[in-house]
Design an enzyme around this catalytic site. Sequence first.
Site, short mmCIF file in Angstrom:
data_model
loop_
_atom_site.label_atom_id
_atom_site.label_comp_id
_atom_site.label_asym_id
_atom_site.label_seq_id
_atom_site.Cartn_x
_atom_site.Cartn_y
_atom_site.Cartn_z
N ASP A 97 78.26 -19.79 -38.07
CA ASP A 97 78.51 -20.95 -38.91
C ASP A 97 77.97 -20.61 -40.30
O ASP A 97 76.77 -20.74 -40.55
CB ASP A 97 77.84 -22.19 -38.34
N TYR A 120 72.43 -26.84 -37.57
CA TYR A 120 73.33 -27.99 -37.75
C TYR A 120 74.74 -27.46 -37.96
O TYR A 120 74.96 -26.55 -38.75
CB TYR A 120 72.89 -28.80 -38.97
N LYS A 143 81.59 -25.76 -47.93
CA LYS A 143 80.79 -25.75 -49.15
C LYS A 143 81.39 -24.85 -50.24
O LYS A 143 82.38 -25.23 -50.85
CB LYS A 143 79.33 -25.44 -48.81
C1 LIG Z 1 76.87 -28.52 -44.28
C2 LIG Z 1 77.02 -27.82 -42.99
C3 LIG Z 1 77.98 -28.19 -42.05
C4 LIG Z 1 78.82 -29.43 -42.19
O1 LIG Z 1 79.69 -29.38 -43.26
P1 LIG Z 1 80.30 -30.77 -43.82
O2 LIG Z 1 81.19 -30.34 -44.92
O3 LIG Z 1 79.11 -31.58 -44.25
O4 LIG Z 1 81.02 -31.40 -42.70
C5 LIG Z 1 78.15 -27.39 -40.93
N1 LIG Z 1 77.39 -26.31 -40.75
C6 LIG Z 1 76.45 -25.93 -41.62
C7 LIG Z 1 75.67 -24.70 -41.36
C8 LIG Z 1 76.22 -26.68 -42.77
O5 LIG Z 1 75.24 -26.32 -43.61
#
Ligand SMILES: *Cc1c(COP(=O)(O)O)cnc(C)c1O
Length: 441
Positions: A249, A154, A277
Site C-alpha cells: 500500500d 491504515y 495521494k
Molecule cells: C491515505 C491512505 C489511504 C487512504 O486513502 P484515501 O484517499 O484517504 O482513501 C490508504 N492507505 C494509506 C497507506 C494511506 O496513507
Amino acid sequence: MTQTANAQWQRPGPRSAELFERAARVTPGGVNSPVRAFSGVGGTPAFIDHASGAYIYDVDGNEYVDYVGSFGPMILGHAHPAVVEAVQQQASKGLSFGAPTGLETELAELVCSMVDSIESVRMVNSGTEAAMTALRLARGHTGRKKVIKFAGNYHGHVDALLVNAGSGALTLGIPGSPGVPEAVVQDTLVATYNDLDSVAEAFKAHGDDVACVMVEPVAGNMNCVPPEDGFLQGLRDLCDEYGALLVFDEVMTGFRVHPGCAQAHFGVTPDVTALGKIVGGGMPVGAVGGPSKVMETLAPTGPVYQAGTLSGHPLGMAAGIATLSRLKDGSVHEAIAPKLDSLLQGLQQCADKHGVPFLTQRVGAMFGMFFTDASRVSRFDDVAACDTDKFAVFFHTMLDHGVYLAPSAFEAGFISQAHDDTAIQRTLEAADAAFAAVAQA
Ligand SMILES: *Cc1c(COP(=O)(O)O)cnc(C)c1O
C-alpha cells in the site's frame, strides 16, 4: 486531550471557530474526514482559505508553514502553477465524459515508467478504493480468502481492513468499527509491523488460504516508522514460499519516498501496488498496478469486477500527469533531502536545548516526530508509548507561531520542494517556543 480549552491558544481565530460551529450543525463533527477535527490535540480546526507553495492561509488571515501538504499529495508545493494550469485547461474542455481519454493512458504510462513492478494500472478515485481493489484482486487472482495486515497500518476505510488500523482510527482509539460485521473481518489476520515472526506464525496457521500480505512499506499512519532491515524482503520471501501475493500500500509512500516509490528505495518488489495521494497531484485519484498477468484478472479482461463512474477523471489525470512528470527525473527528491535534513537536525537541537525527550525519523520526503526517550521507534507499541500530551502542547504552540502540523501524534509529516530556507528558519524559531512550552508543561 479533547478537553483542552481553546482559549489557551491564539489560533485559529474567530472566523474558523464560527465556520466550525456552522459545519458541526450540518456535518458529523464538522469535518469530512475525522483526523481534521483536532480530536487528538483538542481545540477547533483552522478553516483554510487558500494555499501557495509552502504556506497555507486560514480564514482569519493567519499564515502557516504547512507540513501536512493535504496529507501527502502536495510534494511540489501548494498551487504549483503548472499543475493549476493543467487542471484549468482541462476543465475548460469539459469535466467528465464517461468514456476513455488519452489522459488516462498518459498517466498510466508515466506510472509504469516510474514504478518497476507495474506494467498495467487501473485508475480509481481514492486510496481507499485502491486498497479495496488490491485486496479483491489478490483474492480473485489466488482464489484464497485471508489477508495478513499489520496493527497500526491504515489502508483507508475498507471494511475488511479496518481492524487495528492507524491514522484517525488510532487517534480516536477505535480498534475496529461498529458497522463492520464480524463475518467481514474473519479472514483478516493482524500481525506486528517489523516483526517477521508474527507474519510467519500467521502463515504457518493459515498458509494455504492467505491471498496476500498487505503492508505500508513505510508505516505512515502510526507516525513515521521505517521498515527494519530485512523486514520487507522477509515478507517477499514468505509470500513466495506460501504462494501469496505481496501488496504494497504505497498510497502515502508512492512517489514521496522515491520517484520509483518505496519499492525502489528498499529494493523489494511487490506483486500489487496501491497508489493514491501524489498520483493525483491533489485531486481525488487512486490507482492499482502490477504485472499485466495479475492486473488482467480485473474486468473486463478477467472475472474480478471493479468499476467507477468518475474513475480516470480528466482533472485528476491532468493534475497527476503534471505532478509525476516533474518527479520522474529525481531532481525534486534530491532538492528536498537537504532541506529535510536541516529541518530535522534543527528540531532535534532545539529539543535537546530545552531538555525535551524527542526523536525524529524520516524516509525520503516524509518524516515523523516522537516525544519519547527511545533511540528508535520501530514497533506499534513504541509509537503508542509516546507522549501525546506533550505533542498536543507542541502542536498548539507551533500553530500559534505559524506552523501547521497534522493534528495528531500518529500522523506523518510532509515536506515539499517549496519549503525554502526562510520557511525552515521560521519553523525552527516556532519550535524554540514550542519545545520551551513542552518543557514547562
Ligand atoms: C491515505 C491512505 C489511504 C487512504 O486513502 P484515501 O484517499 O484517504 O482513501 C490508504 N492507505 C494509506 C497507506 C494511506 O496513507
